[in-house]
Design a protein around this motif. Structure first.
Motif, PDB file in Angstrom:
ATOM      1  N   ASN A  66       4.632 -13.505  -8.011  1.00 30.57           N
ATOM      2  CA  ASN A  66       4.198 -13.912  -6.695  1.00 30.57           C
ATOM      3  C   ASN A  66       5.174 -13.309  -5.889  1.00 30.57           C
ATOM      4  N   ALA A 174      -4.587  -7.456   2.934  1.00 31.71           N
ATOM      5  CA  ALA A 174      -4.054  -7.052   1.802  1.00 31.71           C
ATOM      6  C   ALA A 174      -5.264  -7.484   0.408  1.00 31.71           C
ATOM      7  N   SER A 177      -4.292  -7.532  -3.008  1.00 30.55           N
ATOM      8  CA  SER A 177      -3.084  -8.207  -3.670  1.00 30.55           C
ATOM      9  C   SER A 177      -3.438  -9.316  -4.520  1.00 30.55           C
ATOM     10  N   GLY A 199      -4.051  -0.770   2.017  1.00 35.25           N
ATOM     11  CA  GLY A 199      -3.064   0.669   2.616  1.00 35.25           C
ATOM     12  C   GLY A 199      -3.138   2.009   1.523  1.00 35.25           C
ATOM     13  N   TYR A 218      -5.675   0.092   6.715  1.00 38.04           N
ATOM     14  CA  TYR A 218      -4.972   0.032   8.018  1.00 38.04           C
ATOM     15  C   TYR A 218      -3.883   1.120   8.353  1.00 38.04           C
ATOM     16  N   TYR A 264      -0.768 -17.272   6.663  1.00 37.76           N
ATOM     17  CA  TYR A 264      -0.469 -17.736   5.249  1.00 37.76           C
ATOM     18  C   TYR A 264       0.858 -16.754   4.654  1.00 37.76           C
ATOM     19  N   LEU A 292       1.516 -23.408   0.477  1.00 38.66           N
ATOM     20  CA  LEU A 292       1.278 -24.198  -0.601  1.00 38.66           C
ATOM     21  C   LEU A 292       2.357 -24.915  -1.146  1.00 38.66           C
ATOM     22  N   ASN A 347       1.185  -2.652  -6.876  1.00 36.18           N
ATOM     23  CA  ASN A 347      -0.038  -3.676  -7.740  1.00 36.18           C
ATOM     24  C   ASN A 347      -1.184  -3.695  -7.106  1.00 36.18           C
TER      25      ASN A 347
HETATM   26  N1  LIG Z   1       1.156 -19.533   2.168  1.00 36.98           N
HETATM   27  C1  LIG Z   1       1.045 -19.714   0.816  1.00 36.98           C
HETATM   28  O1  LIG Z   1       0.690 -20.854   0.287  1.00 36.98           O
HETATM   29  C2  LIG Z   1       0.909 -18.597   0.101  1.00 36.98           C
HETATM   30  C3  LIG Z   1       0.744 -18.623  -1.200  1.00 36.98           C
HETATM   31  C4  LIG Z   1       0.751 -17.349  -2.020  1.00 36.98           C
HETATM   32  C5  LIG Z   1       0.942 -16.306  -1.357  1.00 36.98           C
HETATM   33  N2  LIG Z   1       1.321 -16.252  -0.156  1.00 36.98           N
HETATM   34  C6  LIG Z   1       1.396 -14.982   0.600  1.00 36.98           C
HETATM   35  O2  LIG Z   1       0.426 -14.257   0.259  1.00 36.98           O
HETATM   36  C7  LIG Z   1       0.863 -12.788   0.293  1.00 36.98           C
HETATM   37  C8  LIG Z   1       0.127 -12.130  -0.815  1.00 36.98           C
HETATM   38  O3  LIG Z   1       0.798 -12.491  -1.893  1.00 36.98           O
HETATM   39  P1  LIG Z   1       0.576 -11.840  -3.150  1.00 36.98           P
HETATM   40  O4  LIG Z   1       1.525 -12.673  -4.387  1.00 36.98           O
HETATM   41  O5  LIG Z   1      -0.845 -11.968  -3.589  1.00 36.98           O
HETATM   42  O6  LIG Z   1       0.936 -10.190  -2.816  1.00 36.98           O
HETATM   43  P2  LIG Z   1       1.069  -8.892  -3.691  1.00 36.98           P
HETATM   44  O7  LIG Z   1       0.043  -8.931  -4.972  1.00 36.98           O
HETATM   45  O8  LIG Z   1       2.257  -8.370  -3.796  1.00 36.98           O
HETATM   46  O9  LIG Z   1       0.532  -7.997  -2.722  1.00 36.98           O
HETATM   47  C9  LIG Z   1       1.081  -7.866  -1.561  1.00 36.98           C
HETATM   48  C10 LIG Z   1       0.393  -6.422  -0.662  1.00 36.98           C
HETATM   49  O10 LIG Z   1       0.528  -6.635   0.799  1.00 36.98           O
HETATM   50  C11 LIG Z   1       0.415  -5.493   1.242  1.00 36.98           C
HETATM   51  N3  LIG Z   1       1.428  -5.328   2.304  1.00 36.98           N
HETATM   52  C12 LIG Z   1       2.871  -5.619   2.041  1.00 36.98           C
HETATM   53  N4  LIG Z   1       3.479  -5.244   3.338  1.00 36.98           N
HETATM   54  C13 LIG Z   1       2.603  -5.305   4.247  1.00 36.98           C
HETATM   55  C14 LIG Z   1       2.760  -4.889   5.474  1.00 36.98           C
HETATM   56  N5  LIG Z   1       3.988  -4.846   6.279  1.00 36.98           N
HETATM   57  N6  LIG Z   1       1.526  -4.706   6.191  1.00 36.98           N
HETATM   58  C15 LIG Z   1       0.581  -4.675   5.720  1.00 36.98           C
HETATM   59  N7  LIG Z   1       0.277  -4.881   4.401  1.00 36.98           N
HETATM   60  C16 LIG Z   1       1.383  -5.093   3.724  1.00 36.98           C
HETATM   61  C17 LIG Z   1       0.661  -4.331   0.155  1.00 36.98           C
HETATM   62  O11 LIG Z   1      -0.699  -3.776  -0.101  1.00 36.98           O
HETATM   63  P3  LIG Z   1      -0.914  -2.384   0.816  1.00 36.98           P
HETATM   64  O12 LIG Z   1      -0.887  -1.149  -0.141  1.00 36.98           O
HETATM   65  O13 LIG Z   1      -2.491  -2.784   0.730  1.00 36.98           O
HETATM   66  O14 LIG Z   1      -0.296  -2.366   1.934  1.00 36.98           O
HETATM   67  C18 LIG Z   1       0.975  -5.183  -1.011  1.00 36.98           C
HETATM   68  O15 LIG Z   1       0.634  -4.522  -2.242  1.00 36.98           O
HETATM   69  C19 LIG Z   1       2.381 -12.831   0.438  1.00 36.98           C
HETATM   70  O16 LIG Z   1       2.499 -12.809   1.955  1.00 36.98           O
HETATM   71  C20 LIG Z   1       2.448 -14.180  -0.133  1.00 36.98           C
HETATM   72  O17 LIG Z   1       3.867 -14.347   0.514  1.00 36.98           O
HETATM   73  C21 LIG Z   1       1.255 -17.314   0.559  1.00 36.98           C
END
Ligand SMILES: NC(=O)c1ccc[n+]([C@@H]2O[C@H](COP(=O)([O-])OP(=O)(O)OC[C@H]3O[C@@H](n4cnc5c(N)ncnc54)[C@H](OP(=O)(O)O)[C@@H]3O)[C@@H](O)[C@H]2O)c1
Length: 363
Positions: A66, A174, A177, A199, A218, A264, A292, A347
């Motif tokens: 994550n 995203a 993601s 992206g 974007y 989030y 979470l 990924n």
């Molecule tokens: N609040 C919560 O409880 C919670 C829980 C789980 C995850 N999250 C959050 O959810 C998000 C996704 O997590 P994940 O583990 O699913 O991520 P992930 O699979 O690593 O995917 C993240 C994707 O976000 C895009 N990205 C990264 N930096 C960016 C930017 N500055 N502007 C626009 N797009 C960007 C990239 O795709 P592109 O190539 O499309 O740019 C990247 O591959 C993270 O921010 C994480 O912290 C929050």
């Protein structure tokens, strides 16, 4: 002479037994002694977790990465007080041992997946029994490891926070993601309309294959304009926003009147400059936010229960309408490469880590 040999055998036997019992209490885990880059992830032998009241020990088959793991590795996202300092927010495996007071019918060898506060990058993890879910029968344990954190997050944001309704348009950033691929499928399942940003054309194509009705790159176009055209000027009823700062103006512009904008994550920065409040007010917009990991055990237990009832069956129904999206699988000893892949945004879906040593794999 005979007596000496006997004593020696006795001592060797006891030493052997002591060694065995020490080994039985130890496990392999990924540790971070000094916060920093992926090269600071080191595989070490550490004590197995001790079970507390109401906990189950899981023999981990697989865990998954994550975004938060990257922050924790760099020392920027410490575990909640009292939780394991080993990284890893989700696992799938089999029940090894039941702790005192466990009462929900779990049995040794049950195939389970679980949401964690930490401790997933290891051969064993102790989990409160309320956070366990049965693995859908048609999924492997590697596939199941891709479910808990991403799917429970997406479900929580859509159902508990945004209270999404049938027919509403949901903009998910995203879109390829881990959380994004779960969100698109859930929005579709709930009869709402998912649209995404991503992206690259490959990522948009992947989101569309999961049910996204439209996608906007974007990096090449204004997603606010895309949403405007797609909705005939009405805007998105819900925005799932893990980007934050750099997108605020387009987000508020994309929001429908009375829409819910759910923050989030802040991958695109935390600072906001400009007339955010004025623009939000003119749309009577709701700005919500959620995390979470820091939630109480009771909240997470309610979430797991609601998800298990409303969503889990769709992973194994005849049409298998939901599926965890797996980008790639790495062995635990290659965990640094897995982190590098996520860090460079390569990924699409989840990166899974196979924890079973390569010479003991069965599936
Ligand atoms: N609040 C919560 O409880 C919670 C829980 C789980 C995850 N999250 C959050 O959810 C998000 C996704 O997590 P994940 O583990 O699913 O991520 P992930 O699979 O690593 O995917 C993240 C994707 O976000 C895009 N990205 C990264 N930096 C960016 C930017 N500055 N502007 C626009 N797009 C960007 C990239 O795709 P592109 O190539 O499309 O740019 C990247 O591959 C993270 O921010 C994480 O912290 C929050």
């Amino acid at each position: 002479m005979h007596q000496i040999l006997h004593t020696r055998r006795f001592l060797l036997g006891n030493t052997y037994k002591t060694c065995c019992s020490i080994f039985a209490r130890m496990m392999q885990a990924v540790c971070v002694d000094v916060p920093g880059g992926p090269e600071n992830l080191v595989l070490r032998t550490v004590p197995k977790p001790q079970l507390k009241d109401g906990e189950v020990l899981i023999k981990v088959h697989a865990t998954a990465l994550n975004r938060a793991d990257l922050l924790q590795r760099r020392g920027l996202y410490p575990p909640p007080p009292g939780e394991s300092d080993i990284i890893g927010l989700e696992v799938a495996g089999t029940v090894d041992t039941l702790g005192p007071g466990v009462s929900r019918g779990w049995r040794p060898s049950d195939r389970v997946m679980a949401l964690l506060c930490g401790g997933g990058y290891a051969e064993y993890v102790a989990v409160p029994e309320e956070l366990l879910m049965p693995v859908p029968p048609n999924l492997t344990l590697c596939q199941a490891a891709a479910i808990p954190e991403a799917w429970l997050t997406a479900f929580q944001l859509l159902v508990f926070i945004a209270q999404v309704k049938e027919g509403e348009v949901v903009l998910a950033h995203a879109g390829a993601s881990g959380v994004g691929t779960a969100a698109v499928q859930l929005v579709h399942l709930f009869g709402a309309v998912p649209v995404v940003t991503a992206g690259s054309p490959e990522k948009l194509k992947m989101a569309e294959s999961l049910g996204a009705a439209a996608g906007f790159n974007y990096k090449e176009e204004s997603f606010a304009q895309g949403v405007h055209h797609f909705t005939g000027g009405k805007g998105a009823n819900v925005i799932l926003d893990c980007i934050g700062g750099c997108n605020w103006e387009q987000n508020v512009c994309s929001l429908a009147t009375d829409g819910r904008w759910v923050l989030y994550g802040t991958m695109g920065g935390r600072a906001v400059e400009g007339d955010l409040l004025g623009k939000l007010l003119s749309k009577r917009g709701h700005l919500l936010s959620s995390l979470l990991r820091s939630r109480s055990l009771q909240y997470k237990a309610d979430l797991v229960k609601a998800f298990s009832r409303r969503v889990l069956p769709y992973f194994s129904d005849q049409t298998a309408s939901l599926r965890p999206v797996i980008d790639s699988t790495f062995h635990l000893e290659n965990i640094a490469d897995a982190h590098r892949r996520m860090e460079t945004n390569r990924n699409m879906g989840k990166i899974v880590i196979n924890v079973i040593p390569q010479n003991q794999e069965t599936q």
